[in-house]
Design a protein around this motif. Structure first.
Motif, PDB file in Angstrom:
ATOM      1  N   ASP A 199      12.223  -5.633   3.857  1.00  0.00           N
ATOM      2  CA  ASP A 199      11.388  -6.410   3.793  1.00  0.00           C
ATOM      3  C   ASP A 199      10.898  -7.995   3.019  1.00  0.00           C
ATOM      4  O   ASP A 199      10.251  -6.898   1.907  1.00  0.00           O
ATOM      5  CB  ASP A 199      10.277  -6.574   4.890  1.00  0.00           C
ATOM      6  N   VAL A 200      10.591  -8.767   2.946  1.00  0.00           N
ATOM      7  CA  VAL A 200       9.908  -9.485   2.135  1.00  0.00           C
ATOM      8  C   VAL A 200       9.246 -10.161   3.197  1.00  0.00           C
ATOM      9  O   VAL A 200       9.282 -10.434   3.924  1.00  0.00           O
ATOM     10  CB  VAL A 200      10.745 -10.253   1.604  1.00  0.00           C
ATOM     11  N   VAL A 214       1.394  -1.427  -0.429  1.00  0.00           N
ATOM     12  CA  VAL A 214       0.411  -0.235   0.407  1.00  0.00           C
ATOM     13  C   VAL A 214       0.764   1.628   0.132  1.00  0.00           C
ATOM     14  O   VAL A 214       2.821   1.659   0.285  1.00  0.00           O
ATOM     15  CB  VAL A 214      -1.415   0.384   1.727  1.00  0.00           C
ATOM     16  N   LEU A 215       0.519   2.022  -0.488  1.00  0.00           N
ATOM     17  CA  LEU A 215       1.218   3.425  -0.544  1.00  0.00           C
ATOM     18  C   LEU A 215      -0.214   4.197   1.314  1.00  0.00           C
ATOM     19  O   LEU A 215      -1.056   4.226   0.960  1.00  0.00           O
ATOM     20  CB  LEU A 215       0.602   4.640  -1.237  1.00  0.00           C
ATOM     21  N   ARG A 216       0.975   5.096   2.186  1.00  0.00           N
ATOM     22  CA  ARG A 216       0.736   5.500   2.792  1.00  0.00           C
ATOM     23  C   ARG A 216       1.315   6.436   3.232  1.00  0.00           C
ATOM     24  O   ARG A 216       2.022   7.165   3.179  1.00  0.00           O
ATOM     25  CB  ARG A 216       0.227   4.278   4.676  1.00  0.00           C
ATOM     26  N   ASP A 244      -2.853  -3.490   9.597  1.00  0.00           N
ATOM     27  CA  ASP A 244      -1.782  -2.664   8.672  1.00  0.00           C
ATOM     28  C   ASP A 244      -0.459  -2.785   8.844  1.00  0.00           C
ATOM     29  O   ASP A 244       0.191  -3.572   8.477  1.00  0.00           O
ATOM     30  CB  ASP A 244      -2.201  -1.914  10.126  1.00  0.00           C
ATOM     31  N   ILE A 245       0.767  -1.137   8.487  1.00  0.00           N
ATOM     32  CA  ILE A 245       1.930  -1.913   7.659  1.00  0.00           C
ATOM     33  C   ILE A 245       2.926  -2.696   9.080  1.00  0.00           C
ATOM     34  O   ILE A 245       2.589  -2.465  10.353  1.00  0.00           O
ATOM     35  CB  ILE A 245       2.126  -0.375   8.260  1.00  0.00           C
ATOM     36  N   ILE A 246       2.862  -3.360   8.028  1.00  0.00           N
ATOM     37  CA  ILE A 246       3.953  -4.658   9.310  1.00  0.00           C
ATOM     38  C   ILE A 246       5.556  -4.878   9.465  1.00  0.00           C
ATOM     39  O   ILE A 246       6.540  -5.118   8.985  1.00  0.00           O
ATOM     40  CB  ILE A 246       3.306  -6.025   8.937  1.00  0.00           C
ATOM     41  N   GLY A 247       6.056  -4.030   7.719  1.00  0.00           N
ATOM     42  CA  GLY A 247       6.853  -4.277   6.943  1.00  0.00           C
ATOM     43  C   GLY A 247       7.328  -3.598   5.900  1.00  0.00           C
ATOM     44  O   GLY A 247       6.474  -2.707   5.077  1.00  0.00           O
ATOM     45  N   VAL A 260       4.686  -0.002   1.084  1.00  0.00           N
ATOM     46  CA  VAL A 260       4.417  -0.976   2.330  1.00  0.00           C
ATOM     47  C   VAL A 260       3.812  -1.930   1.959  1.00  0.00           C
ATOM     48  O   VAL A 260       2.548  -1.768   1.595  1.00  0.00           O
ATOM     49  CB  VAL A 260       4.168  -0.304   3.910  1.00  0.00           C
ATOM     50  N   LEU A 261       4.391  -2.878   3.645  1.00  0.00           N
ATOM     51  CA  LEU A 261       3.902  -3.830   3.579  1.00  0.00           C
ATOM     52  C   LEU A 261       1.851  -3.551   4.343  1.00  0.00           C
ATOM     53  O   LEU A 261       2.963  -3.902   5.153  1.00  0.00           O
ATOM     54  CB  LEU A 261       4.374  -5.430   3.588  1.00  0.00           C
TER      55      LEU A 261
END
Lengths: 1156, 469
Positions: free
Chosen positions: A1003-1004, A930-932, A968-971, A939-940
């Motif tokens: 991150d992957v 996503v873009l935030r 929500d954002i995690i990586g 970001v993931l």
């Protein structure tokens, strides 16, 4: 249009000024130094002159000869008429100025009379590439006796004594003194002189420029290195070569696509890949069909045969790419191909063979059998139950029963120990059974040569590569010809044509019930996918994967046996491509050339995919036939203006561009196969047209680029372009963008020239903008063929169906008010050479921001639409690029170069369209990119633990962590920085080089492991299964510390830690991993017999044997396949690993021979 | 030719430095799509999408919640423990409902009105009512009054559930008015896949649906049963043969979503042990038509086996079945204390369903004979329980959404919540009472969604919606 007029007006003024200035300067030519006249001749007549500076200094001539309008040779004659110098033609438009022979003979040196003549012969070569140097002046020291090397670098000189000293000089090289020392043959190596070295780079429109004069960062890539490391895909080959460039190859499968991002992602929903330009003509680098299901497809730049490449230059910012307009908004990879050189035919032959193998795989457990927790116990449920889980009892508690009629295993079914035949059950090594070694064969031959009037280059190449999956391969055949002719002294034409056939057999992967990775990673340890065989033996024997009745032999119906997938789920692609251009240039005046270039890039990409009857994802059988057709036409009409005045040189390009891109795809999908194994659409009973997509775009552009060079010290570039793009609404389809750059060479100003400490220095700055259009067809609402969906886990029903046709309004809301987006880049940098030129530093700082983004913004489905393209949002990139190059050792026989590259990009989404919370780039149940606002690009975001305000995990009353109801954002998939370290050693013609590639951070999402945990095939789910009484660190919903212990896997309670998140992907947060790596990206070791033992061979110019390795070492914490991986290929969504095919390491040998 | 044209254009333009015109003609017009279509092209799409919504993921999840189904593996396994987050039904909300069938209906209604072809308006409104009802029974407050306005309103507010039920009844009333109006110049025919343009059957269907939605509010509206029976007096669905069934076809591209899922995702969804026990306990002859053991799992779809009624691609999906209508009558009769009619309707309802799925007459008679009479039961509650439990059996695969509504408003059948229910979105670990709003609304319409959440007291699966309080 307003901008355009302004632009033409401004440019017109520049032109008039320039003409006036020219005559003024010429009038002032009185008693001019010969060297200036020679320079003028050189530049205006387009010839190359070589001479020793001392020879021409202090001589004055009348500059009026320059106005005679004669050609280069005649001018030269005039200029030297009144001097004691003469010239000698060396070919290839090159002339050497030497002392007149008659002068030498009428004034013989006294020594020469007294001693007998000694003849010295030899060859002069460059220490850099061992190539002979033509036109080198060789003087006997203290005399005017001298000669010049011929085109092959050979010379022969009569000297006055066997103890004479030779002074060897050539432009671009350090002058050397060499003692004859009684030798009759002397081979002389010249070392390039960094102070004078003008590195040629390819800039916009394929024109070559001197790197010194540019006010922005450009980088050349060493094509020799590129070839030696034998990377198939030119995009992948850019890895770790240029600071500012990040490359992610999708996987190690043959023909896999690679994503290239130059200075970060700029555009929210449009393509962020750079433009590939071959010989000044943009080509299509489409990656079609890279989704979460399917195969690893190619990006079409893979069609370029690296062996045909003469030079690659990476243009990074808009100052560099303004002349390509919006298509160059993401930077450009400029490729010039090899062209013929004047001389007899030179044949180059190269052949390489290599092996590739899997380099890293997710670890599996080998302790527990197929089964599940049922009725308070861990129950063995064998393949006959179709159980997908591996949460059965320990394998040590099972044994075979020896039943020969049991179809699933040759040793019979598994039963509790003590009830069978005593043969213990075992965990099969699936990886050993499945992965094989791939082979690469790469053969190329080319011939080039020509005369002053016509030159040619012909080549053909064949590459065949098989992968680590049995049966997967990629093939590329290319045939190329480049012909250049000088029809008259003013008119040049060139024709370039390339035919490429490429494609291969691809293995299914990703979220794919029929994927080979699904089979290899999900299959339970107690099932032998190979049925007692391994690799090709297993793959080639149908008994491995099917029974006589056509049913599949597998541990469950849900996923295919990977050997079934290889044999029964074929996916082939066949690309036929023609690329070429014709160009004409006419020298109207010495200072003005008109040039026209028309380029074409056309291909068809035909794909055949099928699932045989009884495949997991298509049990009734399915055939898909599809074709992508792409056509790009590019036309450039240019005026090139070039003139040097006393202190000022002007180089200008003004031109017009037309670009037309057409693309469409068609697919037929046939379901329900009649005859098994016959993969043709005629064998299906339900046929539907599933894709009929068209995309067409046109552009017109006018542009100008003016470079002003003041005393070779200050370089100013002004450029601008106006585009008209068909994809924007007609009222808004014109947009203008300017750019400017300045470079300041302070070497002379600060008196550094010749200094040992810092012999060269340049500072540069640039500011530029580039516009970008909308994707096609987003300005209106459309009704298209209807699909019945709304269920991500189920395929759609497509109309026509139920005996009628049906249409549906597209869920994309058209926007007729779009305007172009605009990226602005500011860049500062410098090039410095230190310590005798042995240490070079190229440093760049940049910042770019993209505004008025044309973004597909999600809107509430309750409006009746789900998305609309809008102009909004802002993305910023800022970063630093450092290239430190050193020559640690540089002697005649040993050289050691050590280069370090460093690149850090900080990317931030400053503003999103409207008041959108986030813009999804790609989603898949538990995870999305996503873009935030305030976050880096892409970001993931995914399923995660519930945390309180203090960030503590909230634990439920049963002792298990609670999950948040929102993703929500995690990586963050963007690396913190990238680095490279290259060592090149050349010891007595043995060349050894290695390249370390370092990535820090990024991150992957290891979705593969998440699913393997869920099924119980992962190592972690095996190792930690017996953890009991574990107390999670967190607080209860009331805020009290959690004290309730849990068992990770408890058959009695039916609890399994890895299945609690519900989703079979696991909890996304658990599977975000740091993808930092240090890898030995390339190693090459080569020996050139041509400059060694075969030095004087009449036929062989080069005979080089080299060994190469790619990815030989990989150090990473990442627990899945090679973390250089992406399920979504060259898209804006990075950092996805979900049953991706693994990466590979490869090594091999290659032989190259150049025959003269 | 196209190339040649482009090349010559390039050449021509190449020699023109200043461009006088920047007209691209049709370059930016997609030749593969249309800018408008006749209603006859939209109607089958609206119908097919509505029918699919009754059997796709919304039905699979609700079917697991209400224990018709059990997740065996993959995603459905998570439904067993009520792990249903904001993503679970996002596709369904967007592509199935609002930007799917409901959008199609909105366009049909609008075109029908502007072109003065009222029967299209009528069918559009009936289908809209069904889909809107799915939305409100899943989520409570949902957008409607401000929805489907494109640029006119990019952030529609959420209507309260009471208002939504009002809108649903209004839609059906307007549909009845439209069907009773003079026909327009264009009328549905072969494009009406359900009734082939038979107006009277649509009228019957609209009335049956009105009765269904009155009964939804049995906890809120003391006169629900009276209203339901009143509207049905005017005539309604009278046999299995004239129930509004969507004709799914025998091929994958036309498959009933229940069977399609069985094929595409083998071994993921089976029959719930609770439901199986219910069938066993009453020796229900439908058991063999609903399920069989396939390699250790209680399957509802077995590839290549046409014996399971809902395992067939071509099983038609009723928008509302004749048997459901009879159960509605039975329940309403019971609530109004007309026990004999309740008994007749109950018997007929069971018979109608058994006939629909292919139970033999002998088995039907045996079953009905063995069924205790309502009058023999101790009290009204026990009778209600029996009616709803019988209804629950007949709603298998064709009315899981309604079965969940029945459970929430009557408490029957008596379900035991999943023992391993996740606390995360369901602290009280009860059988879910609603779903979480989809993530796309959080991203695109956050303020209105938040307001709706607050008005309903939060965002958890165990919160009871207004209609069922």
């Amino acid at each position: 249009m307003k901008h355009l007029y302004l632009f033409i007006l401004l440019f017109g003024l520049c032109l008039t000024d320039a003409l006036a200035y020219q005559s003024l300067v010429l009038n002032n030519y009185q008693d001019t130094e010969l060297v200036e006249v020679l320079q003028a001749i050189q530049e205006e007549a387009g010839i190359n002159l070589v001479y020793e500076p001392s020879l021409v200094s202090g001589i004055h001539v009348d500059p009026s000869i320059l106005k005679s309008g004669k050609n280069g040779k005649a001018l030269l004659k005039d200029a030297l008429k009144s001097t004691d110098l003469e010239f000698r033609e060396l070919g290839d438009n090159t002339y050497a100025i030497i002392k007149s022979r008659k002068e030498a003979s009428t004034n013989p040196s006294p020594i020469r009379i007294s001693k007998p003549d000694v003849i010295v012969k030899g060859i002069v070569i460059s220490s850099e590439d061992d190539e002979p140097i033509p036109g080198v002046t060789i003087l006997e020291k203290g005399t005017s006796n001298g000669t010049v090397t011929d085109i092959d670098g050979n010379f022969s000189l009569e000297v006055s004594s066997a103890e004479a000293m030779l002074v060897v000089s050539s432009i671009g090289f350090k002058t050397r003194e060499v003692a004859v020392d009684n030798a009759t043959t002397i081979n002389i190596e010249l070392v390039p002189d960094v102070q004078e070295l003008g590195e040629v780079v390819v800039t916009a429109l394929g024109l070559e420029s001197d790197r010194r004069e540019l006010g922005y960062s450009v980088q050349n890539i060493d094509t020799e290195d590129l070839l030696k490391s034998r990377e198939t895909n030119i995009s992948s080959a850019l890895s770790a070569k240029v600071p500012g460039v990040q490359v992610i190859t999708s996987s190690g499968s043959p023909g896999a696509s690679a994503s290239v991002k130059i200075r970060g992602n700029r555009s929210m929903s449009q393509d962020n890949e750079p433009l590939y330009v071959i010989d000044g003509v943009p080509i299509n680098n489409l990656t079609a069909g890279n989704g979460i299901v399917g195969v690893d497809v190619s990006n079409r730049a893979i069609d370029i045969n690296p062996n045909d490449i003469e030079k690659i230059t990476v243009l990074k910012g808009p100052s560099a790419t303004v002349l390509y307009g919006s298509r160059g908004a993401n930077g450009a990879i400029m490729i010039n191909t090899k062209r013929g050189k004047v001389g007899k035919p030179v044949v180059t032959f190269s052949s390489a063979y290599g092996l590739n193998e899997v380099n890293q795989l997710p670890a599996r457990q080998n302790k527990y059998a197929q089964g599940r927790y049922q009725a308070g116990q861990s129950v063995y449920r064998g393949p006959e139950t179709g159980e997908t889980q591996s949460y059965g009892p320990p394998i040590s508690e099972l044994e075979f029963d020896g039943d020969e009629n049991y179809p699933y295993d040759q040793n019979g079914r598994l039963v509790p120990v003590g009830t069978g035949n005593g043969m213990p059950a075992r965990a099969y090594d699936l990886y050993d059974a499945f992965w094989v070694k791939g082979h690469t064969y790469d053969n190329n031959i080319s011939v080039n040569g020509g005369t002053e009037t016509a030159r040619y280059y012909f080549s053909t190449g064949h590459l065949f590569q098989t992968g680590v999956v049995p049966g997967a391969d990629f093939e590329r055949i290319s045939i190329k010809s480049n012909i250049d002719a000088n029809l008259t002294s003013k008119l040049k034409v060139g024709i370039s044509a390339t035919y490429i056939h490429s494609g291969g057999n691809r293995a299914l992967r990703g979220s794919n019930l029929s994927g080979v990775t699904t089979g290899v990673f999900r299959t339970t340890p107690t099932f032998d996918i190979g049925n007692g065989k391994r690799g090709f033996a297993a793959s080639d024997d149908p008994a491995t994967y099917s029974y006589g009745n056509g049913l599949q032999r597998n541990f469950t119906d849900n996923y295919d046996n990977p050997f079934w997938s290889i044999n029964k789920n074929p996916y082939e692609d066949h690309v036929n491509r023609v690329m070429g251009n014709v160009n004409l240039s006419y020298k109207i005046f010495d200072w003005l050339t008109a040039s026209y270039k028309l380029g074409l890039d056309q291909y068809t990409d035909r794909r055949e995919q099928a699932w045989d009857i009884n495949s997991s994802s298509e049990p009734l059988g399915k055939v898909i036939q599809s074709t992508i057709f792409s056509n790009v036409i590019n036309s450039d009409f240019l005026f090139l203006i070039s003139h040097d005045f006393k202190d000022i040189g002007i180089n200008a390009t003004v031109g017009q561009n037309y670009y037309n891109q057409n693309q469409f795809s068609r697919a037929s999908e046939g379901s329900i196969m009649a005859v098994p194994g016959f993969y043709h659409i005629s064998n299906t009973s339900q046929i539907a047209s599933t894709a009929n997509q068209i995309s067409s775009m046109e552009f017109y552009g006018v542009f100008a680029d003016v470079r002003i060079n003041y005393r070779d010290m200050l370089f100013l570039t002004l450029s601008g372009r106006n585009d008209w793009a068909s994809s924007l609404p007609s009222g808004n389809n014109s947009f203008f963008y300017p750019s400017t750059s300045i470079a300041f060479d302070f070497t002379d100003v600060l008196g550094l020239s010749g200094s040992n400490v810092m012999p060269y220095g340049k500072l540069r700055a640039s500011y530029g903008m580039v516009g970008k259009e909308a994707p096609p067809f987003v300005t209106f609402n459309y009704y298209g063929s209807a699909t019945i969906d709304g269920d991500g886990l189920l395929g759609s029903n497509n109309f026509p169906a139920f005996g009628v046709n049906g249409f549906e309004r597209s869920s994309l809301l058209g926007n007729n008010e779009l305007v172009n987006e605009l990226t602005t880049t500011i860049e500062f940098g410098g090039d410095f050479k230190f310590i005798d030129g042995r240490v070079g530093l190229d440093l760049t700082l940049y910042k770019s921001y993209t505004d008025e983004q044309i973004t597909s913004a999600d809107i509430s489905a309750t409006t009746g639409f789900t998305a609309i393209y809008v102009n909004a949002g802002r993305i910023e990139n800022k970063g630093i690029e450092v290239m430190l190059s050193t020559s640690l050792v540089r002697t005649n026989n040993i050289s050691w170069d050590f280069d370090i590259g460093f690149y850090k990009n900080e990317n931030i989404v400053v503003k999103l369209p409207a008041d959108l919370e986030s813009v999804p780039l790609a989603s898949f149940t538990a995870i999305s990119s996503v873009l935030r606002e305030g976050e880096p690009f892409g970001v993931l975001s995914g399923t995660r633990y519930l945390r309180n305000e203090l960030g503590q995990m909230v634990i439920g009353s049963d002792g298990w962590p609670l999950f948040s109801d929102t993703q929500d954002i995690i990586g963050d998939p963007n690396p913190d920085w990238l680095g490279s370290i290259r060592n090149s050693l050349d010891v007595y013609n043995v060349q050894f080089s290695f390249l370390w590639d370092i990535r820090k951070g990024g991150d992957v999402w290891n979705g593969t492991k998440g699913f393997m945990d869920y099924l119980g095939t992962s190592k972690e789910s095996g190792d930690l299964r017996e953890v009991t009484g574990y107390v999670f660190d967190g607080v209860t919903t009331e805020g009290q510390p959690n004290t309730v212990p849990v068992d990770f896997a408890n058959p009695e309670k039916g609890i399994i830690k890895w299945r609690r998140a519900g989703s079979n992907l696991g909890l996304a947060e658990d599977n975000i991993e740091d993808a930092s790596w240090v890898r030995l990206r390339e190693v090459t070791l080569g020996y050139n017999f041509g400059s060694g033992p075969l030095k004087n061979n009449k036929v062989l110019q080069t005979l080089e044997l080299s060994a190469y390795g790619r990815n030989l070492l990989l150090f990473t914490q990442y627990k899945g396949v090679d973390p250089e991986t992406n399920l979504r290929g060259p898209s804006n969504a990075q950092g996805w690993d979900y049953f991706n095919l693994p990466g590979s390491r490869s090594y091999g040998i290659s032989l190259k021979a150049v025959l003269k | 030719m196209k190339n040649l044209k482009a090349i010559s254009r390039g050449l021509l333009i190449g020699f023109l430095i200043v461009i006088s015109s920047c007209d691209f003609g049709d370059t930016n017009v997609d030749p593969s799509r249309l800018d408008d279509v006749p209603v006859s092209q939209l109607l089958p799409v609206a119908q097919a999408q509505t029918a699919r919504n009754l059997g796709s993921i919304g039905a699979r999840i609700s079917g697991v919640v209400v224990q018709h189904f059990e997740g065996i593996s993959a995603q459905p396994l998570a439904y067993n423990s009520y792990i249903l987050d904001e993503n679970s039904l996002d596709d369904y909300w967007r592509g199935g409902l609002y930007a799917g069938a409901m959008k199609d209906c909105a366009i049909l209604i609008e075109k029908g009105k502007s072109q003065d072809i009222p029967y299209y308006v009528g069918i559009g409104k009936v289908l809209m009512a069904i889909n809107l009802n799915i939305a409100t029974t899943f989520w409570g407050d949902v957008p409607y009054a401000e929805a489907f306005q494109a640029q006119g309103n990019l952030k529609p507010t959420y209507d309260g559930q009471e208002a939504i039920y009002g809108s649903i009844q209004a839609l059906l009333d307007e549909a009845l008015d439209a069907f009773n109006a003079d026909p327009g110049e264009v009328n549905p025919g072969a494009d009406d896949l359900i009734f082939g343009g038979q107006r009277s059957r649509w009228i019957a269907t609209a009335r049956a649906l009105k009765a269904r939605y009155y009964m939804h509010l049995s906890k809120r509206d003391p006169d629900a049963s009276g209203k339901a029976l009143e509207i049905l007096k005017n005539g309604t669905i009278s046999a299995n043969s004239n129930q509004p069934s969507f004709p799914f076809g025998p091929i994958e591209n036309e498959a009933n979503p229940i069977a399609f899922f069985g094929l595409a995702r083998p071994n993921q969804l089976g029959m719930n042990p609770f439901f199986l026990e219910l069938l066993n306990a009453s020796n229900d002859p439908r058991k063999a038509l609903f399920t069989k053991v396939d390699r250790g799992t209680q399957a509802i779809y077995v590839k290549g086996d046409n014996s399971l009624y809902w395992g067939r691609f071509e099983s038609p999906m009723p928008l509302i079945s004749f048997s459901e209508l009879l159960f509605i009558r039975a329940e309403a009769n019971l609530r109004l204390n007309i026990l004999t009619l309740a008994q007749t309707n109950l018997d007929n309802a069971i018979r109608a369903n058994m006939e629909q799925v292919g139970v033999s007459e002998a088995h039907i008679t045996t079953y009905l004979t063995n069924l205790p009479e309502l009058s023999t039961l101790t009290d009204q509650e026990a009778r209600l329980k029996m009616i709803i439990e019988e209804k629950y059996k007949s709603m298998f695969c064709q009315g899981t959404l309604e079965a969940w509504v029945d459970y929430r408003r009557t408490g029957y059948p008596e379900l035991t919540p999943a023992p391993d229910a996740s606390e995360s979105f369901n602290p009280s670990k009860i059988v879910p009472q609603r779903y979480l709003y989809p993530i796309s609304e959080r991203n695109t319409n956050r303020e209105n969604m938040t307001t709706a959440m607050e008005q309903q007291g939060g965002h958890l699966l165990d919160q009871t919606l207004w209609a069922f309080q």
